[in-house]
Scaffold this active site. Sequence first.
Site, PDB file in Angstrom:
ATOM      1  N   LYS A 156       0.881  -1.187  -0.001  1.00 39.25           N
ATOM      2  CA  LYS A 156      -0.106  -0.050   0.163  1.00 39.25           C
ATOM      3  C   LYS A 156       1.038   1.335  -0.163  1.00 39.25           C
ATOM      4  O   LYS A 156       1.998   1.192   0.405  1.00 39.25           O
ATOM      5  CB  LYS A 156      -0.934   0.029   1.145  1.00 39.25           C
TER       6      LYS A 156
ATOM      7  N   ASP B 172      -7.107   3.957  -4.641  1.00 36.02           N
ATOM      8  CA  ASP B 172      -7.852   4.079  -3.302  1.00 36.02           C
ATOM      9  C   ASP B 172      -8.440   5.562  -3.092  1.00 36.02           C
ATOM     10  O   ASP B 172      -8.404   6.150  -3.987  1.00 36.02           O
ATOM     11  CB  ASP B 172      -6.580   3.649  -2.133  1.00 36.02           C
TER      12      ASP B 172
HETATM   13  P1  NDP Z   1     -13.091   7.616  -3.147  1.00 33.89           P
HETATM   14  O1  NDP Z   1     -11.847   8.470  -2.802  1.00 33.89           O
HETATM   15  O2  NDP Z   1     -13.570   7.227  -4.194  1.00 33.89           O
HETATM   16  O3  NDP Z   1     -14.191   7.815  -2.115  1.00 33.89           O
HETATM   17  C1  NDP Z   1     -14.016   7.912  -0.574  1.00 33.89           C
HETATM   18  C2  NDP Z   1     -15.251   8.536  -0.028  1.00 33.89           C
HETATM   19  O4  NDP Z   1     -15.234   8.265   1.343  1.00 33.89           O
HETATM   20  C3  NDP Z   1     -15.636   9.926  -0.592  1.00 33.89           C
HETATM   21  O5  NDP Z   1     -17.083   9.893  -0.611  1.00 33.89           O
HETATM   22  C4  NDP Z   1     -15.200  10.602   0.552  1.00 33.89           C
HETATM   23  O6  NDP Z   1     -15.668  12.037   1.165  1.00 33.89           O
HETATM   24  C5  NDP Z   1     -15.297   9.548   1.882  1.00 33.89           C
HETATM   25  N1  NDP Z   1     -14.191   9.874   2.950  1.00 33.89           N
HETATM   26  C6  NDP Z   1     -12.878   9.637   2.661  1.00 33.89           C
HETATM   27  N2  NDP Z   1     -12.169   9.697   3.774  1.00 33.89           N
HETATM   28  C7  NDP Z   1     -13.227  10.112   4.758  1.00 33.89           C
HETATM   29  C8  NDP Z   1     -13.018  10.522   5.912  1.00 33.89           C
HETATM   30  N3  NDP Z   1     -11.964  10.538   6.552  1.00 33.89           N
HETATM   31  N4  NDP Z   1     -14.375  10.611   6.651  1.00 33.89           N
HETATM   32  C9  NDP Z   1     -15.425  10.565   5.914  1.00 33.89           C
HETATM   33  N5  NDP Z   1     -15.468  10.399   4.640  1.00 33.89           N
HETATM   34  C10 NDP Z   1     -14.470  10.046   4.236  1.00 33.89           C
HETATM   35  O7  NDP Z   1     -12.482   6.315  -2.520  1.00 33.89           O
HETATM   36  P2  NDP Z   1     -12.858   4.676  -2.784  1.00 33.89           P
HETATM   37  O8  NDP Z   1     -14.369   4.667  -2.861  1.00 33.89           O
HETATM   38  O9  NDP Z   1     -11.943   4.224  -3.582  1.00 33.89           O
HETATM   39  O10 NDP Z   1     -12.633   4.131  -1.174  1.00 33.89           O
HETATM   40  C11 NDP Z   1     -13.664   3.850  -0.245  1.00 33.89           C
HETATM   41  C12 NDP Z   1     -12.921   2.882   0.785  1.00 33.89           C
HETATM   42  O11 NDP Z   1     -13.059   1.521  -0.011  1.00 33.89           O
HETATM   43  C13 NDP Z   1     -11.810   3.110   1.537  1.00 33.89           C
HETATM   44  O12 NDP Z   1     -11.570   2.534   2.434  1.00 33.89           O
HETATM   45  C14 NDP Z   1     -10.608   2.184   0.471  1.00 33.89           C
HETATM   46  O13 NDP Z   1      -9.506   1.770   1.182  1.00 33.89           O
HETATM   47  C15 NDP Z   1     -11.662   1.021   0.354  1.00 33.89           C
HETATM   48  N6  NDP Z   1     -11.497   0.327  -0.911  1.00 33.89           N
HETATM   49  C16 NDP Z   1     -11.359   0.699  -2.131  1.00 33.89           C
HETATM   50  C17 NDP Z   1     -11.087   0.058  -3.264  1.00 33.89           C
HETATM   51  C18 NDP Z   1     -10.958   0.606  -4.674  1.00 33.89           C
HETATM   52  O14 NDP Z   1     -10.695  -0.271  -5.468  1.00 33.89           O
HETATM   53  N7  NDP Z   1     -11.020   1.658  -4.900  1.00 33.89           N
HETATM   54  C19 NDP Z   1     -10.723  -1.549  -3.031  1.00 33.89           C
HETATM   55  C20 NDP Z   1     -11.107  -2.196  -1.606  1.00 33.89           C
HETATM   56  C21 NDP Z   1     -11.298  -1.150  -0.570  1.00 33.89           C
HETATM   57  P3  NDP Z   1     -15.108  13.240   0.480  1.00 33.89           P
HETATM   58  O15 NDP Z   1     -15.538  13.283  -1.008  1.00 33.89           O
HETATM   59  O16 NDP Z   1     -15.652  14.208   1.187  1.00 33.89           O
HETATM   60  O17 NDP Z   1     -13.463  13.074   0.512  1.00 33.89           O
HETATM   61  O1  2IT Z   2      -7.904  -1.871  -0.739  1.00 31.36           O
HETATM   62  C1  2IT Z   2      -8.048  -2.226  -1.864  1.00 31.36           C
HETATM   63  O2  2IT Z   2      -7.838  -3.429  -2.238  1.00 31.36           O
HETATM   64  C2  2IT Z   2      -7.604  -1.394  -2.998  1.00 31.36           C
HETATM   65  N1  2IT Z   2      -7.496  -0.073  -2.974  1.00 31.36           N
HETATM   66  C3  2IT Z   2      -7.541  -1.917  -4.297  1.00 31.36           C
HETATM   67  C4  2IT Z   2      -6.041  -2.375  -4.640  1.00 31.36           C
HETATM   68  C5  2IT Z   2      -5.614  -2.940  -5.981  1.00 31.36           C
HETATM   69  O3  2IT Z   2      -4.486  -3.153  -6.169  1.00 31.36           O
HETATM   70  O4  2IT Z   2      -6.440  -2.846  -6.916  1.00 31.36           O
END
Ligand code: NDP
Ligand code: 2IT
Length: 448
Positions: free
Chosen positions: A122, A162
């Site tokens: 990461k 992420d």
């Molecule tokens: P994005 O940046 O696309 O979206 C994040 C969302 O969460 C936004 O709505 C953001 O609000 C909100 N957010 C972020 N930080 C905070 C905080 N500290 N407090 C409140 N709201 C918050 O990220 P993802 O959708 O990609 O990721 C969301 C979660 O999923 C994370 O935990 C990530 O690690 C996990 N994840 C992501 C994967 C991926 O493929 N993208 C894979 C597996 C897990 P705002 O717009 O105001 O910042």
């Molecule tokens: O938390 C996760 O699994 C991710 N942000 C996706 C990682 C990836 O390599 O696609």
Amino acid sequence: MSDLLTTIFNRNPNEPEFHQAVDEVYETVEKVIEKHPKYKQAKIFERMSEPERLISFRVTWVDDNGEVQVNKGYRVQMNSAIGPYKGGLRFHPSVTPSILKFLAFEQIFKNALTGLPMGGGKGGSDFDPKSKSDGEVMRFCQSFMAELSKHIGHRIDVPAGDIGVGGREIGFMFGAYKKIQNEFTGVLTGKGQGWGGSLIRPEATGYGLIYFAQNMLAEKKDSLNGKVCLVSGSGNVAQYAIKKLLLLGAKPVTVSDSSGYIYDEDGISAEKLNFLMELKNEKRGRISEYADKFKSAKYFANSKSDHNPLWSHKADCAFPCATQNEINAKDAKNLIAGGVKLLAEGANMPTMSDAITILMKAGVNYAPGKASNAGGVATSGLEMVQNYGGIYWSRDEVDDRLKGIMKEIHDCCLRASKEYGLGTNYQAGANIAGFVKVADAMLAQGII
Ligand code: NDP
Ligand code: 2IT
């Protein structure tokens, strides 16, 4: 607390998120280690919780006003026993070594569960892409990659997105890597279609989460049809989770961002989701605008409270898709009081340890992120396979593989949990199955 955990915590002081993730895994794999002295003797758990490499660097860039800006950049290369390091990059002001070590540690087990050959990693930065111009984001990404490119490669370490890192950022970083190294390889996943990206990768985490929940419900001869669902976040994971929920006849009623949340009693329809996606992805706006546009929705700004009222609404299922530690013990009690029977994590570690205990004691069907959100990295693995082979698979082919992988992860968690006499316990099953796979690979490769 066990001596082993005390030693790990003392070796990594002031890293609460990392301690939380390590503690949660150790609690469930302790019995596996007790049963198999070979793991204890080779100090497998101690080795898994120490990064193979932690790279920390300075990222300097110039903003639109000509002012020099300095950020921190990191890559945590946690474990390469079963494949090249693989895991996302997070750009958010809250990023610290503790956050990235917890995420890299979780990624070891998640990646093992996908059945694909990927180690755990990461990285990220305390850079905040919000309210930055495209030019500023590009210059930041180029400077970040100027250093990161020295440590990654398509057979070494393959980052992805992420929080704060989506298609735009991946594009800028890919371009920078290609220019520096003078080679076109699958060094990042989540690339655009037409330049190495896999179809379904943007949808994969959200879709995979809902496929996982479908499997959990099928186990109980139930389905998502007609279920009222609470979703947090409004980014990549939340958007595609909502899209799949709608396709399966469920009724999502909430979304959030870091300023507050909306509750839409009538449900977030496909039309409203399209508005939300344009708002967040193109205009980079705030979800409060959703409530201005749709009168059925109420906006609740964040307030200083000991709980998040999003989790108090009546519902059947909950899908936290924003960030870590967004559900505390009080939220867990509110979820139970509101009728929630299933909680599957889209985010990484969104549920605090005491909240998980409360939910599981009340019989809520709980799935940990390392199992239920693994569809994103699994599809990244499929993107790597396509890049290695120089081929593209169709949308249906990738989606079918994703469905198959989520079903296999689901079944694998249940098998592991039953093998240790724990019944249906996805948390223990995910940790045990992931641990055993990586532990055996580490044993086979000697003391390194
Ligand atoms: P994005 O940046 O696309 O979206 C994040 C969302 O969460 C936004 O709505 C953001 O609000 C909100 N957010 C972020 N930080 C905070 C905080 N500290 N407090 C409140 N709201 C918050 O990220 P993802 O959708 O990609 O990721 C969301 C979660 O999923 C994370 O935990 C990530 O690690 C996990 N994840 C992501 C994967 C991926 O493929 N993208 C894979 C597996 C897990 P705002 O717009 O105001 O910042
Ligand atoms: O938390 C996760 O699994 C991710 N942000 C996706 C990682 C990836 O390599 O696609």
